[in-house]
Write an enzyme that holds these catalytic residues in place. Sequence first.
Site, PDB file in Angstrom:
ATOM      1  N   HIS A  60       7.824 -56.883  62.558  1.00  0.00           N
ATOM      2  CA  HIS A  60       6.870 -56.632  61.420  1.00  0.00           C
ATOM      3  C   HIS A  60       6.448 -57.830  60.850  1.00  0.00           C
ATOM      4  O   HIS A  60       7.234 -58.163  59.837  1.00  0.00           O
ATOM      5  CB  HIS A  60       7.274 -55.540  60.622  1.00  0.00           C
ATOM      6  N   ARG A  64      -2.026 -63.362  60.110  1.00  0.00           N
ATOM      7  CA  ARG A  64      -3.422 -63.268  59.362  1.00  0.00           C
ATOM      8  C   ARG A  64      -4.577 -64.264  60.249  1.00  0.00           C
ATOM      9  O   ARG A  64      -5.459 -64.566  59.573  1.00  0.00           O
ATOM     10  CB  ARG A  64      -3.165 -64.319  57.996  1.00  0.00           C
ATOM     11  N   ASN A  94      -3.976 -56.063  61.247  1.00  0.00           N
ATOM     12  CA  ASN A  94      -4.838 -55.951  60.139  1.00  0.00           C
ATOM     13  C   ASN A  94      -5.454 -57.529  59.730  1.00  0.00           C
ATOM     14  O   ASN A  94      -5.268 -57.914  58.675  1.00  0.00           O
ATOM     15  CB  ASN A  94      -4.323 -55.450  58.893  1.00  0.00           C
ATOM     16  N   ASP A 151      -0.781 -50.686  60.400  1.00  0.00           N
ATOM     17  CA  ASP A 151      -0.163 -51.003  59.313  1.00  0.00           C
ATOM     18  C   ASP A 151      -0.993 -51.528  58.331  1.00  0.00           C
ATOM     19  O   ASP A 151      -1.980 -52.251  58.537  1.00  0.00           O
ATOM     20  CB  ASP A 151       0.958 -52.256  59.841  1.00  0.00           C
ATOM     21  N   HIS A 178       3.340 -47.097  59.268  1.00  0.00           N
ATOM     22  CA  HIS A 178       3.245 -47.311  58.041  1.00  0.00           C
ATOM     23  C   HIS A 178       2.861 -46.128  57.355  1.00  0.00           C
ATOM     24  O   HIS A 178       1.991 -45.431  57.572  1.00  0.00           O
ATOM     25  CB  HIS A 178       1.995 -48.315  57.768  1.00  0.00           C
ATOM     26  N   ASN A 277       4.176 -53.079  49.520  1.00  0.00           N
ATOM     27  CA  ASN A 277       4.001 -51.959  49.923  1.00  0.00           C
ATOM     28  C   ASN A 277       4.683 -51.574  50.926  1.00  0.00           C
ATOM     29  O   ASN A 277       4.532 -52.303  52.234  1.00  0.00           O
ATOM     30  CB  ASN A 277       2.660 -51.545  50.260  1.00  0.00           C
ATOM     31  N   ASP A 304       8.458 -57.568  57.368  1.00  0.00           N
ATOM     32  CA  ASP A 304       7.052 -57.370  56.808  1.00  0.00           C
ATOM     33  C   ASP A 304       6.529 -58.341  55.886  1.00  0.00           C
ATOM     34  O   ASP A 304       5.975 -58.543  54.846  1.00  0.00           O
ATOM     35  CB  ASP A 304       7.012 -56.098  55.938  1.00  0.00           C
ATOM     36  N   HIS A 308       0.264 -64.423  51.191  1.00  0.00           N
ATOM     37  CA  HIS A 308      -0.908 -64.344  50.393  1.00  0.00           C
ATOM     38  C   HIS A 308      -1.227 -65.818  49.680  1.00  0.00           C
ATOM     39  O   HIS A 308      -0.221 -66.400  49.625  1.00  0.00           O
ATOM     40  CB  HIS A 308      -0.874 -63.318  49.328  1.00  0.00           C
TER      41      HIS A 308
HETATM   42  O1  DOR Z   1       3.245 -55.340  51.195  1.00  0.00           O
HETATM   43  C1  DOR Z   1       2.461 -55.306  52.305  1.00  0.00           C
HETATM   44  N1  DOR Z   1       1.551 -56.094  52.869  1.00  0.00           N
HETATM   45  N2  DOR Z   1       2.490 -53.781  52.992  1.00  0.00           N
HETATM   46  C2  DOR Z   1       1.363 -53.653  53.846  1.00  0.00           C
HETATM   47  O2  DOR Z   1       1.595 -52.537  54.352  1.00  0.00           O
HETATM   48  C3  DOR Z   1       0.598 -54.598  54.254  1.00  0.00           C
HETATM   49  C4  DOR Z   1       0.924 -55.790  54.196  1.00  0.00           C
HETATM   50  C5  DOR Z   1      -0.035 -57.083  53.964  1.00  0.00           C
HETATM   51  O3  DOR Z   1      -0.884 -56.870  55.073  1.00  0.00           O
HETATM   52  O4  DOR Z   1      -0.139 -57.682  53.144  1.00  0.00           O
HETATM   53 ZN    ZN Z   2       3.247 -51.582  56.023  1.00  0.00          ZN
HETATM   54 ZN    ZN Z   3       3.212 -54.861  57.230  1.00  0.00          ZN
END
Ligand code: DOR
Ligand code: ZN
Ligand code: ZN
Length: 423
Positions: A60, A64, A94, A151, A178, A277, A304, A308
């Site tokens: 996971h 980006r 994503n 996700d 998810h 999340n 995960d 960012h």
């Molecule tokens: O904390 C998270 N960040 N949870 C997610 O489900 C998506 C992920 C993201 O893509 O930043």
């Molecule tokens: Zn997720």
């Molecule tokens: Zn994720």
Amino acid sequence: MTILIKNGRIIDPMSNRDEVADLYVEDGIVSQVGKEIEREAERIIDATDLLVMPGFIDLHVHLREPGLEHKETIETGAMAAARGGFTTICAMPNTKPVVDSREVVEDIYKRAEKAKCHVLQVGAVTKGQMGAELADIREMKQAGICAISEDGKSVMDSKLYKEAMVIAKEEKLPVFAHCEDKNLVGKGALNAGKKAEELGVEGITNAVEDIITARDILLSKETGARLHLCHCSTADSVRMVEEAKKEGLLVTAEVCPHHFTLTEDDIEGSDTNYKMNPPLRSKADKEALIEGLKNNIMDVISTDHAPHHADEKAKPMAEAPFGIVGLETAYALTNSELVEKGYLSQKQLVEKMSANPAKVLGMDKGCIGEGKVADIVITNPKEEYVIDVNEFASKGKNTPFNGRKVTGKVKYTILAGELVYEA
Ligand code: DOR
Ligand code: ZN
Ligand code: ZN
């Protein structure tokens, strides 16, 4: 390249090995494992007092790329993986565009050719992750996706999700889930509890996750699709996974280091590096997750990894994006919080970070027996250090663990016989 790893404790659950021995790598393969190997090598690594394990596999990760390269690229994410001891990472879809077609998958695999980590791509369940129409799952399978996942959100239309599961079963693809009820979560930012109240942000209840977890298990039961539950954060999710396994369903589950290390009580002020999340939960939830890992109800530790940009995370708690980076802290946190504290054995750590993820993928990975691809991590489980985001290879510095003292350091990472990281 030839590498001789001397005198390390080799822990390889799949080949049932836990002993101090030597390991010889040539042409990208583990060619020999045994006592006192005396052979010439281009590189000799003295692994006395170190652990030699199959490279970690992270099911996971958010890389980006394409489209969000200000947060991370395949190159920087793969370097972060190598620093963290990972040799295989699964990239979530994503991105911009969403990975929902053969073309995007092929493009990503081309971009990842020189990465310092094996990159496996996960395909989206629906086109554009819009939840309305299925993505080209069969075509993406032909292009080499390792799983499907929406996700970042859940596919709320159960009928559509069931159709995806039927295809996933036929195509032998696991479904990475998810679990989050979109309607129930509203504008929730933190766990529904004291901290959310204090900061005046909306709360995320456990039911937001648990309702979809239950639904997805039931759909897996009906379709026979292999279901892997992402980032489980609640006590009831552990209970449901336990029940599903008792019933013999094809259900596995992962827990992330932040969820077994922190609770909502650890959130400092309004620091958005504690926002992810699913959110940090209660002490009871955290304890249930640890118990689930200990009893092998929970199979996998994944990160995960969600980089960012600092500007995005500088927004107020309600508006900042969810997510923290995890690749470069996962081993130290798992070793410190679970092995050092006596919840997991060293062997269990390797199972949850390498062997079990390989089984979820159904791939010949997560093993360093003779003849296997030489994906190897070497760590010092007793070395203490302080986590410093300035040392991260990831572009993302968004972690609540900066400055934390931990035990357990990745010393070397070997990718298909090539030394890609050395501390
Ligand atoms: O904390 C998270 N960040 N949870 C997610 O489900 C998506 C992920 C993201 O893509 O930043
Ligand atoms: Zn997720
Ligand atoms: Zn994720």
